[in-house]
Structures are given as structure tokens and as C-alpha cells.
Design an enzyme around this catalytic site. Structure first.
Site, PDB file in Angstrom:
ATOM      1  CG  MET A  42      -1.884   4.901  -0.714  1.00  0.00           C
ATOM      2  SD  MET A  42      -1.535   5.614  -2.358  1.00  0.00           S
ATOM      3  CE  MET A  42      -0.316   4.455  -2.963  1.00  0.00           C
ATOM      4  CD  GLU A  43      -2.656   2.908  -5.509  1.00  0.00           C
ATOM      5  OE1 GLU A  43      -3.324   3.703  -4.830  1.00  0.00           O
ATOM      6  OE2 GLU A  43      -2.026   3.234  -6.517  1.00  0.00           O
ATOM      7  CD  GLU A  73      -7.687   3.058  -3.755  1.00  0.00           C
ATOM      8  OE1 GLU A  73      -6.573   2.729  -4.220  1.00  0.00           O
ATOM      9  OE2 GLU A  73      -8.180   4.195  -3.938  1.00  0.00           O
TER      10      GLU A  73
HETATM   11  N1  BES Z   1      -3.413   6.207  -5.727  1.00  0.00           N
HETATM   12  C1  BES Z   1      -4.551   6.964  -5.380  1.00  0.00           C
HETATM   13  C2  BES Z   1      -4.363   7.776  -4.126  1.00  0.00           C
HETATM   14  C3  BES Z   1      -3.550   9.042  -4.294  1.00  0.00           C
HETATM   15  C4  BES Z   1      -4.114  10.144  -4.900  1.00  0.00           C
HETATM   16  C5  BES Z   1      -2.258   9.111  -3.815  1.00  0.00           C
HETATM   17  C6  BES Z   1      -3.370  11.296  -5.062  1.00  0.00           C
HETATM   18  C7  BES Z   1      -1.493  10.260  -3.972  1.00  0.00           C
HETATM   19  C8  BES Z   1      -2.064  11.360  -4.599  1.00  0.00           C
HETATM   20  C9  BES Z   1      -5.753   6.034  -5.161  1.00  0.00           C
HETATM   21  O1  BES Z   1      -5.759   4.869  -5.892  1.00  0.00           O
HETATM   22  C10 BES Z   1      -6.956   6.818  -5.621  1.00  0.00           C
HETATM   23  O2  BES Z   1      -7.084   7.054  -6.781  1.00  0.00           O
HETATM   24  N2  BES Z   1      -7.804   7.245  -4.684  1.00  0.00           N
HETATM   25  C11 BES Z   1      -8.942   8.079  -4.992  1.00  0.00           C
HETATM   26  C12 BES Z   1     -10.226   7.355  -4.784  1.00  0.00           C
HETATM   27  C13 BES Z   1     -10.666   6.623  -6.004  1.00  0.00           C
HETATM   28  C14 BES Z   1     -11.922   5.859  -5.783  1.00  0.00           C
HETATM   29  C15 BES Z   1     -10.853   7.538  -7.199  1.00  0.00           C
HETATM   30  C16 BES Z   1      -8.894   9.287  -4.095  1.00  0.00           C
HETATM   31  O3  BES Z   1      -8.057   9.313  -3.199  1.00  0.00           O
HETATM   32  O4  BES Z   1      -9.673  10.200  -4.306  1.00  0.00           O
HETATM   33 ZN    ZN Z   2      -6.193   4.887  -7.899  1.00  0.00          ZN
END
Ligand code: BES
Ligand code: ZN
Length: 944
Positions: A336-337, A371
Site C-alpha cells: 500500500m502506497e 508503490e
Molecule cells: N493501492 C494498492 C493497494 C490496495 C489494493 C489497497 C486493493 C486497497 C485495495 C497498491 O498500490 C497495489 O496495487 N498493490 C498491489 C501490488 C502491486 C505490485 C500490483 C497488491 O496489493 O496486490
Molecule cells: Zn497500486
């Protein structure tokens, strides 16, 4: 220019006064806590329960709408939180907090709506908040306050009106539960040196900041946050910005850590952590043991280059003064960013060279890159509302490969997008149940609708169409437009058309680049209509045409498109090894003379797979491509070799070409040594495995694959002197060789595992091969192997190793072991909550486990729904995994029954996944009717 934010002098003074009041309150609170812990607990339990007003279905009151009105805009918050890492007298973990928000009235109103969920607010003089006017303004008195549960608002009705242009201060005190629910402010537990440790952490995206403190919880409602955390001495507190002061509260075992003001930012990017973690510089935080074991070193090494890369790419310096990254034992998503304090699952940040595989390392570099890309795109400039989430996530998913490639230039990371984005997007976007990338703002409202946006279309199709855009504009023009866009909207928010506008400006300023239409017009066709085209090239005439590609040829598309399912398609291509000028297909069909070729030439379109479309050819050209692959495959770029396979198989699944033609694209694999084409082939063949592993086709298919993979297996056996230096394609060689019974393979893996069982402290199995070896050994073994694997899983101190074992445990063929394992997923002491649904998924991918997992999910759907909350994003993966193998009419009827039986509970973020499962199963049933026999015949003749 950027709408910079500043606090005027008198407001700053007011803020300081209020901060001082808050300080006194918090110290008072501290004293109370220290002296009378139990009383405080009682206060929590007795806290006034807020009246909940049921939402009348037809109501049109502002508090029944999920979106905030535009009457108020927050400027800054002062938030102080105090998580208690020991149970209170009621056996609960709680946090207390006080929060003030300064907001400006934009439009006259007598109503304040602010998000607040699961918080118990203190009542002052009969109301749940205090309101003050700033700069000499008198605030109207509060008439009444209540909590609107459906829309998660604290509603404050006033006696008089707030005045436009004036600022007010809204103050609340509250307690909340520090539950282990992975949402909002929550707790995570882990063992260290035999001792149970507890930490307090956050996950706010998308709608959970309101669970930590009352706030205007929409991404466009940016503000500055002044955060203070109270915590035990000996623990460290972290948040988005740098700590500026640590105050030890006299006579108490606690510290107050005050953080500097954040930049203007969205609530979903807020983060707090209280832990006894330790760090290495640029600050990678993790459990002490993990840092001591140097598991953070790899992430540390790549962070600096990746930040450097993005500073150059965006032409904008890193917006903050610090960058922390932390690995957490319990975390719902991969990462999470949070701005300045990025949080990761342990597997996405920690790397142990002795036990982790190359694949784990690749995962870390891409997740970190993803991220960190958000630190600018997403955090500095934020999409106004969740309907444009695709832009945020699609963008990060595209550029993560650029950053990763910069950090690890020898890994060809950029090529992998075709496997992990393009092809995964194609798989769901070829169904009639797909949807356009961009949603209308008013279509996305509730927390579960917002959760559902975090899907393959947003991430993977988003990445693929942005990559296509960057390639037809050229990377330098794309980057130039991007950097101007970031400068314009810094610390603010935007919608996708703002990006198009800035890219168009960059195009207009660049001589020599010609587009047939504006960026806006071209991109609208890709983002406002679902699906993608298959481009058919007839090299006999030079005719090029397009058609909406659907897996189910007779499917009826209900969703209308203003563009009639036609696209403006940029086609890069080559003719017999020579790269040609890009052309645009702008109609349904057109003659492109250069594509008419003679009998000994061939055309290959979608060169380097830069476009989001599939390609089909006349049969003559297919034959010539096939013979090129067999005679000298290297003339065709690696990613195109993979794409030819994937296109051919999918065209066959859609009954556009013959299945035997698709199967013939796998013949050249005898010579293929590269990972990406093998992986593409394997995925498509895996699909066949699943269709046929309960039928007589299976044996013939096994025999053919065995023949194909044998040279690869033997090749690696020799060049890597008995599997000591290992690359990605080795893993494929080994797993396919073992599963098809290549001589020597199973014996090899079983003997490695046996050795390990005899001497557990010494695991000599190469990290890259562990997943395959564990899975094969546990599949071939019984309870003894399984229990050994389970013990090793429980003892694992490296998260990546634990995942390998957790997935291998699902490989057993023994039903009672699988059933017991399913039961374990409901017990967080055995399987962490963050891992429960993926474990069920692993079990479902096993032919014997599949029906067990399906029954389990069906039987417990209600339970899962309650456990994870309707807003959770995990349901789609769960439904996809347990229904993945479905291909019979009986299974289809079960699916429909499941849909009916749970209509009342609902499917939350899994609603689309269920629709997709029904559609895919229907398509498979039809396809099997006409194709089973030719497939059987082909495998029989080829394996003879
Ligand atoms: N912002 C998302 C995390 C997230 C995902 C928060 C779903 C709430 C609901 C983060 O930037 C993200 O995309 N994380 C990915 C990993 C990425 C390398 C594709 C994840 O969590 O799978
Ligand atoms: Zn993302």
C-alpha cells in the site's frame, strides 16, 4: 501552476492554540489511562451508542448519499491517537483518539457530514462533536448529531448556517477497537523468540480512514495532517511525515511522538505504525529478526535507484523529505502506497538469498517499483474519485516495469508485462460480462462498489492501454506530457481527461509526430468501451479488418457502445524479419497495400506486443509463420513468440481458427529456451489440462508434452551442472518434466525432499526449485510428508519460504488432508487471515482439492462474507479460484444455484467474478462439444 497550500498567519496561531488545548487534553487522557486503566476500559464499554437511523429506500436526504456534498472543504487536521497494545478489562484491544479538523465553508449550509465508522464518539453536552468558528466568526450551535450507518457519516445538524468563505474547527474525541481485521487502524500479532508481539498498523485505502478518526474520506478532499501518536516507551511510532519531537510523558511509561505536517494529501494515503521494529537506512522496517537476518537488504539496494529513475522519468523530484517502507506480518493486499510510509506484505519486501527464489526477488522489485511510482502518480496527483481508479493503478502497473528494469537491467522485466498484464486482461476482457475501463462518477458509490474497482481490468488493461499510448506517442513525448501534468495538478486531484489534455499538448509541441486523431479521441475508444479487437490480416490482398473479440462466438453483447465496438488501432509490424512503418487501422476494414506479400514472405503484426489487440492471419501466412518458428524462431522477437501462442489458442477457443492450428504453435517449443514463450504455452496448455484431466485425452496430451519438454529438461541438466545455477525457464522445465513423467525428474525431486526430511536444519534444495520440489514430493507422499511440510511451514521465519510450503501443502492427493487443510483456513492461529483465501485457491487448483474447496466455499459463504466485510476486495479472487476448472453442464448448474442461493447475502466485490465464471463455463461446455475429438486425435498422432 500547482495550487500550493499555505496557512495564513492568524489561522496558524489559532491552530497552535487549538493544538495546545489538544495537548492538554491528551495529557489529561494519558494520566487517566495510567492511573485508572480499568476505568478507561469501562469508559469504552459504556461509551454512548449512537442512534442509528435506518435508511429509507427512497430517501433523498444528503446523509443517504454516499458522496459528500460540496459545501465544505477540509484544510487541515490535528489527530492524536493512542493504540493500547494490551487487552483492556473487557478483553479488548482499543485505541483512543482526539481529532480536530479545520474546514472552509464553500456554500451556505446548516449541515456537516463527516465520515466516521465503528468509532465511539464522546458526547459533549448531548452532541458528538464540538464546533468553533475561527478568526472571530461565531459558529452556529449544534442542534442534533447522529450516526448514519449505511453511508458511514456522523451527521451534525446546526441551529444556524455556516458562512461561505469562513473557517471552522470541528473537534471530536473517540475510542475504537484495535481489531485484527486488516482494515483501518488494526493490530497484527506475531511470535519472536517464543514471545507474542503485537503491533498497531493501518490500511486506509479505500474507505477505512473513517475507522481511525472522523474525516472527509474522499480522495479529492485533500488536506494537511498534523499527526501525533502516543505509545509505550521502547516502541517506535511512524507516520507519513518525519517525527519532529519525542516527548516522554513524565512519570509514565509512554512517549508522545509528534510528526511534522504532511503535504496536502488524501485520507486514504494516511498511515500510522506503532511497533518495536527496527530498520536499515533509507529506512526499510521489519521485525527485528528479519532485519538481523539481512532480509531487508535487497529492498534497500533497489529503493534508491528506483526513486532516482522516477525522479528522472517524471522530471519531478521526490515530493517528500523522507521515505519509509515497512514489512508487516498481517496485510490484506500486497502493498500500500501510503505517502512516505509504504506498507508491504513480508513477501513483497523481504528477501533472503539463502531461501528465496528469483521469482521472489522479481516480485519485490516490481512491487517496490509499483508503490514508489504512486508517490508521484496517485499521491502527489490523485484521481478525484474512485471511478478513475484505473488510471492510478493502471499507470503504476505499467511504469512498475520501467522502474524495475532500471534497477535490474539484465532481467528483461519489461517483456513480462505481456504475461502479467496484457494476457491476464485479455482473459476477462473477452467476456460479455466485462466492463469499460472508465466508469461514470455516479456509478461508483458504496464501499463495495469502490472495492470492486480494484480488479484486473483497472490494473492490467489499464497498464496495457497506457503502454500502447506511450508507444505510439513515443516514450519521450509521453514522459514530457506526464511531467507537465504532474506539475499542473501537484497536491491536487484530476480526472483522466486532464492527462489526455497534457499529453496532447506535448504532441502538439513535438514536430514530426503525427496522429490520425487527438489523444482524447483515440483513447476514448479504448477506455469507454469494453473489450478489444482481433485484427485480421489477409496477406493475399492486404486487407486489414477488426472485430470485437469474444470468447463465446455467439454471445450477445448487451452493453451498448457509442463507438460500435470499433477502435483506432496502431499497428506496428514486420515483414519477414524487417521492421515496417507503423500504420493505423481506423475503420472496420481497409486495404493496406504493404501487407500484401508474396508466397515466401510473412507478416507479423503487433510487433513487440505494444498494442492491446489480438491478431489473426490468412492460413497461408499462419503456415509461413509456423515454418519460420520451426526453422529459426529467433527471427521473431521473444514476446511475439509468446503472443503468437496465446493468440492462436484464444482464437481457437473462440472458434475463429482450428484448434489443431493452435496446437501446432507448440511444436517449435522443442527449440525454445526462453521463459516467456514457455510460460505463455504452459498457461494455455494448463487450460487444456484442466479441461481434459478427467478424460481420455489426458494420457495422449501428457505423452506429447513430455516429448516437448524433454530437450529443455536435459539442456538445463547439462548446462547448469545438475541444477545448481538456476534460471526462470529451469523452473518450468522441472515442473513440466515432473508432471508429465520425464524419466529422472520425479526421482530427483523426491530424493531432494527425502534428504531434507532426514535433516531438517539443512535444506539443500535450490531456492528456485523449492516450490516445484515441495509440491511434487507432497503430491507423491502421504501424511508423513504433509506433516513434515506443515511443521516446516510453522517454523519458517522467511515469509517467501512460508508461502512456498503453504502452496505445496495443497498439492497432496489425500482427501482428508485436504479437508483438514481447508478447515485450517478458518483458524487464524494456523493460517493468517491475510492468507486464508489464497490457501483455498491453492487447494482448488488441485484436481482432487477442487470439489472439496468448492463445497467448502459454498457451505461457508455467509461466514466469509461476515468475516471479511462486504467492502472487502478478496471475494473476486476466491470465486475465480474455486470455479476455475468448471467445464461441465453439471458444474454450470451448480454455479447458477450458488448465485441464486446467496442472492440475499450477495457477493460484494465477487459479483463480477461470478458472472465471469458463469460465462466462461458456458463457453467451455460449448467448445468442448466440437473440439474434444480433434484434440484427442492430434495429441495421439503427435505423441506416437
Ligand atoms: N493501492 C494498492 C493497494 C490496495 C489494493 C489497497 C486493493 C486497497 C485495495 C497498491 O498500490 C497495489 O496495487 N498493490 C498491489 C501490488 C502491486 C505490485 C500490483 C497488491 O496489493 O496486490
Ligand atoms: Zn497500486
Amino acid at each position: 501552476m500547482g495550487k500550493g497550500y499555505y496557512i495564513s498567519k492568524h489561522l496558524a496561531t489559532a491552530a497552535m492554540v487549538l493544538a495546545a488545548i489538544a495537548l492538554v487534553t491528551i495529557i489529561a487522557l494519558s494520566v487517566v489511562y495510567n492511573r485508572e486503566k480499568s476505568k478507561n476500559a469501562a469508559k469504552f464499554s459504556k461509551a454512548t451508542t449512537l442512534p442509528v437511523f435506518p435508511t429509507p429506500k427512497t430517501s433523498n436526504e444528503p446523509w443517504d448519499k454516499y458522496r459528500l456534498p460540496d459545501t465544505l472543504s477540509p484544510q487541515y487536521y490535528n489527530v492524536t491517537l493512542w493504540p493500547r497494545l494490551v487487552k483492556n478489562a473487557n478483553g479488548m484491544y482499543i485505541f483512543t483518539g482526539i481529532s480536530g479538523v479545520m474546514f472552509t465553508c464553500e456554500k451556505k449550509t446548516d449541515l456537516i457530514l463527516i465520515h466516521s465508522n465503528k468509532l465511539n464518539l464522546t458526547v459533549f453536552k448531548g452532541h458528538h462533536a464540538k464546533l468553533t468558528g475561527l478568526s472571530g466568526v461565531t459558529a452556529p450551535a449544534i442542534k442534533t448529531t447522529w450516526f448514519q450507518s449505511e453511508t458511514q457519516y456522523l451527521v451534525i445538524q446546526l441551529e444556524g448556517k455556516l458562512k461561505p468563505g469562513k473557517d471552522y474547527w470541528l473537534y471530536t474525541e473517540f475510542t475504537g477497537e484495535l481489531a485484527d481485521d486488516l482494515e483501518g487502524f488494526y493490530r497484527s500479532e506475531y511470535m519472536e523468540n517464543g514471545e507474542k508481539k503485537i503491533i498497531a498498523i493501518t490500511q486506509m485505502q479505500a474507505t477505512y480512514a473513517r475507522k481511525a478518526f472522523p474525516c472527509f474520506d474522499e480522495p479529492g478532499m485533500k488536506a494537511v495532517f498534523h499527526i501525533t501518536l502516543i505509545h509505550d516507551r521502547g516502541t517506535t511510532a511512524l507516520s507519513n511525515s518525519q517525527e519532529i519531537k519525542n516527548v516522554i510523558i513524565d512519570g509514565m511509561a509512554i512517549t508522545r511522538t509528534i510528526f511534522g505536517p504532511t503535504k496536502r494529501m488524501s485520507t486514504y494515503l494516511i498511515a500510522f505504525v506503532v511497533s518495536d521494529f527496527t530498520y536499515i537506512d533509507v529506512r526499510i522496517w521489519a521485525r527485528k529478526k528479519a532485519i538481523e537476518d539481512r532480509q531487508g537488504d535487497y529492498a534497500l539496494n533497489i529503493t534508491q535507484p528506483i526513486l532516482e529513475f522516477f525522479e528522472k522519468y517524471y522530471n519531478t523530484s521526490y515530493p517528500l523529505s523522507k521515505s519509509d517502507q515497512i514489512a508487516l506480518p498481517d496485510f490484506n493486499s500486497g502493498a500500500m502506497e501510503n505517502w512516505g510510509l509504504v506498507a508491504y506484505r513480508e513477501t513483497a519486501l523481504l528477501y533472503d538469498p539463502r531461501t528465496s527464489a528469483n521469482g521472489n526477488k522479481q516480485r519485490i522489485v516490481t512491487v517496490v517499483s509499483h508503490e514508489l511510482a504512486h508517490m508521484w502518480f496517485g499521491n502527489l496527483v490523485t484521481v478525484k474519485w474512485w471511478n478513475d481508479l484505473w488510471l492510478n493503478e493502471g499507470f503504476a502497473s505499467y511504469v512498475e516495469y520501467l522502474g524495475a528494469d532500471y534497477a535490474e537491467p539484465t532481467w528483461n522485466m519489461k517483456d513480462q508485462t505481456i504475461l502479467y498484464d496484457l494476457q491476464s486482461a485479455f482473459a476477462v476482457d473477452s467476456l460479455t460480462s466485462s466492463h469499460p475501463l472508465s466508469r461514470k462518477e455516479e456509478e461508483v458509490n458504496t464501499p463495495s462498489e469502490i472495492s470492486e474497482m480494484f480488479n484486473t481490468i483497472s490494473y492490467s488493461k489499464g497498464a496495457a492501454v497506457l503502454k500502447m499510448l506511450s508507444e505510439f506517442l513515443t516514450e519521450s513525448v509521453f514522459a514530457k506530457g506526464l511531467s507537465n501534468y504532474l506539475k499542473q495538478f501537484a497536491f491536487g486531484s484530476s480526472v483522466h481527461s486532464d492527462l489526455w489534455e497534457y499529453l496532447q499538448k506535448a504532441v502538439d509541441q513535438t514536430p514530426g509526430i503525427k496522429l490520425p486523431y487527438s489523444v482524447h479521441e483515440i483513447m476514448n475508444r479504448w477506455i469507454l468501451q469494453m473489450g478489444f479487437p482481433v485484427v485480421t490480416i489477409d496477406t493475399r490482398t492486404g486487407n486489414v479488418s477488426q472485430k470485437h473479440f469474444l470468447l463465446e462466438p455467439e454471445a450477445v453483447v448487451d452493453r451498448k457502445s457509442e463507438f460500435n465496438y470499433e477502435w483506432f488501432v496502431p499497428i506496428k509490424w514486420m515483414k519477414k524479419g524487417q521492421v515496417q512503418d507503423q500504420l493505423w487501422l481506423l475503420q472496420k476494414s481497409a486495404i493496406h497495400k504493404p501487407m500484401k506479400v508474396s508466397k515466401n514472405e510473412w507478416v507479423l503484426a503487433n510487433l513487440h506486443v505494444s498494442g492491446y489487440f489480438r491478431v489473426n492471419y490468412d492460413l497461408g501466412n499462419w503456415e509461413r509463420l509456423l515454418s519460420q518458428l520451426e526453422s529459426n524462431h529467433q527471427v521473431i522477437p521473444v514476446v511475439n513468440r509468446a503472443q503468437i501462442l496465446d493468440d492462436a489458442f484464444n482464437l481457437a477457443r473462440a472458434s475463429i481458427i482450428n484448434i489443431t492450428l493452435a496446437l501446432r504453435t507448440t511444436k517449435y517449443l522443442l527449440h525454445e529456451r526462453e521463459y516467456i514463450p514457455w510460460e505463455a504455452a504452459l498457461r494455455n496448455l494448463n487450460y487444456f489440462f484442466q479441461l481434459f484431466d478427467r478424460s481420455e485425452v489426458y494420457g495422449a496430451m501428457q505423452a506429447y508434452l513430455k516429448k516437448q519438454v524433454k530437450p529443455l529438461f536435459e539442456y538445463f541438466g547439462t548446462i547448469s551442472s545438475n541444477w545448481t545455477t538456476i534460471f526462470m525457464s529451469h523452473i518450468i522445465a522441472l515442473s513440466l518434466a515432473c508432471s508429465t513423467g520425464v524419466e529422472g525428474c520425479r526421482e530427483l525431486t523426491r530424493s531432494w525432499f527425502k534428504k531434507w526430511m532426514q535433516n531438517p536444519p539443512n535444506n539443500a534444495i535450490h531456492p528456485n526449485l523449492r516450490s516445484t520440489v515441495y509440491c511434487n514430493a507432497i503430491a507423491a507422499g502421504g501424511a508423513e510428508e504433509w506433516n513434515f511440510g506443515w511443521q516446516m511451514f510453522q517454523k519458517a521465519t522467511v515469509a517467501a519460504e512460508a508461502v512456498k510450503l503453504r502452496s505445496a501443502l495443497a498439492c497432496t492427493k489425500v482427501p482428508w488432508l485436504l479437508n483438514r487443510y481447508l478447515e485450517y483456513t478458518m483458524n487464524p492461529e494456523k493460517i493468517r487471515k491475510q492468507d486464508a483465501t489464497s490457501t483455498i485457491g491453492y487447494i482448488a487448483s488441485n484436481i482432487i482439492g477442487q470439489p472439496l474447496a468448492w463445497d467448502f466455499v459454498r457451505a461457508n459463504w455467509d461466514y466469509f462474507f461476515k468475516l471479511y466485510g462486504t467492502g472487502s476486495f478478496i471475494f473476486s479472487g476466491l470465486i475465480r479460484d474455486v470455479t476455475y476448472r468448471f467445464c461441465t453442464p453439471f458444474e454450470l448448474s451448480q454455479l447458477k444455484r450458488f448465485q441464486k442461493d446467496n442472492a440475499e447475502t450477495g457477493f460484494g466485490s465477487g459479483t463480477q467474478a461470478l458472472q465471469q465464471a458463469i460465462e466462461k463455463t458456458t463457453a467451455k461446455i460449448k467448445w468442448l462439444e466440437g473440439n474434444k475429438e480433434p484434440v484427442l486425435q492430434w495429441f495421439l498422432s503427435e505423441s506416437a
